[in-house]
Design an enzyme around this catalytic site. Structure first.
Site: not given
Length: 300
Positions: A106, A151, A175-176
């Protein structure tokens, strides 16, 4: 913006809710010209459909890192819909034109310092992309030719089969957590369906990025091949999947994925509201700004 007479993407039924496509036309007799290769290209994505094989190639071409911006996501969904509605198309191979990167995930600039309206539009586009790709009637093969965090990992996981270039420098994962943000429930559901609950739980909490060999060991990717063999292998896998009757495969896929898809459809507005509330918090905005500054320093 929407073309006159075209229904907005969010108002159309997802692909998995449509009738299965009919079997492909029989091969043309020898001596006749092959069906043409149709292509349509926009700013961020190039698509080529070989009507003789029924296979489309979708290539991300949004330098520097194929980040999933609002424009990119919109083009992605429209491209998928065009292929889904073309009866000549039975499968799509998704890859990148950029060296060393499949998709960075993202676009953080879409989530930082923008209005509530913008965050809403952006998150709806993220949902739309996933609903179309995860629920597609087509065979979807990800040819992951570079790193694929967050994303980008979701895009690969949403496909039926993932082949990754055999390069330990390439990594993939959700890996957010490293950015101080939380992967939503439908990212998590997709991840659990691919690798199982325990691996997903540990990986999500740590925000892990897995090098290609480890990703293969965990089942996050189905196969590793040398970079130069990636597209050849993707075509071979596609041929194997297309050898089956479409209707049986499509109905089986729908049976396996429908519950997860339905869960987002049922809670779509709530999910958007949760995202907007979360991303609007000053603490989250601060984390995203710090991450963007870190990226700038890396580049310089």
């Amino acid at each position: 913006s929407v073309s006159p007479g075209v229904l907005p993407l969010c108002c159309r039924p997802p692909a998995w809710d449509r009738a299965p496509r009919p079997p492909p036309s029989p091969p043309q007799p020898p001596g006749l010209p092959l069906a043409p290769c149709r292509s349509f290209s926009n700013n961020k994505i190039q698509v080529e459909l070989d009507e003789s094989s029924g296979v489309a190639m979708m290539k991300f071409k949004s330098p520097p890192v194929n980040s999933l911006s609002l424009e990119f996501l919109t083009e992605f969904s429209i491209s998928l819909e065009k292929l889904e509605n073309n009866r000549a198309c039975r499968g799509v191979i998704i890859t990148s034109t950029l060296p060393k990167i499949f998709s960075s995930g993202l676009d953080i600039t879409e989530m930082c310092g923008k209005s509530v309206e913008h965050y809403t539009e952006f998150w709806r586009a993220v949902q739309e992309m996933w609903l179309r790709l995860y629920g597609s009637n087509m065979v979807t093969v990800a040819a992951v030719n570079g790193s694929s965090p967050a994303g980008g990992c979701l895009v690969a996981m949403s496909c039926d089969y993932r082949i990754m270039a055999e390069n330990p420098k390439f990594s993939i994962g959700l890996n957010e957590a490293q950015l101080g943000i939380v992967a939503p429930f439908w990212f998590k559901d997709t991840f659990v369906n691919v690798v199982g609950h325990r691996i997903a739980e540990r990986s999500l909490q740590l925000g892990s990025l897995h090098p290609a060999p480890e990703a293969h060991k965990l089942g996050l990717v189905d196969e590793l091949v040398p970079e130069e063999k990636l597209m050849e292998k993707a075509a071979a896998v596609m041929a194997q999947w297309l050898a089956l009757p479409d209707h049986a495969r499509q109905l089986t896929k729908s049976m396996m994925r429908k519950a997860v898809l339905d869960r987002l459809v049922a809670h779509r507005e709530e999910d958007i509201k949760n995202f907007v509330t979360f991303v609007s918090k000053e603490s989250i905005q601060k984390s995203l700004r710090m991450y963007m500054e870190m990226l700038k320093k890396r580049k310089s």
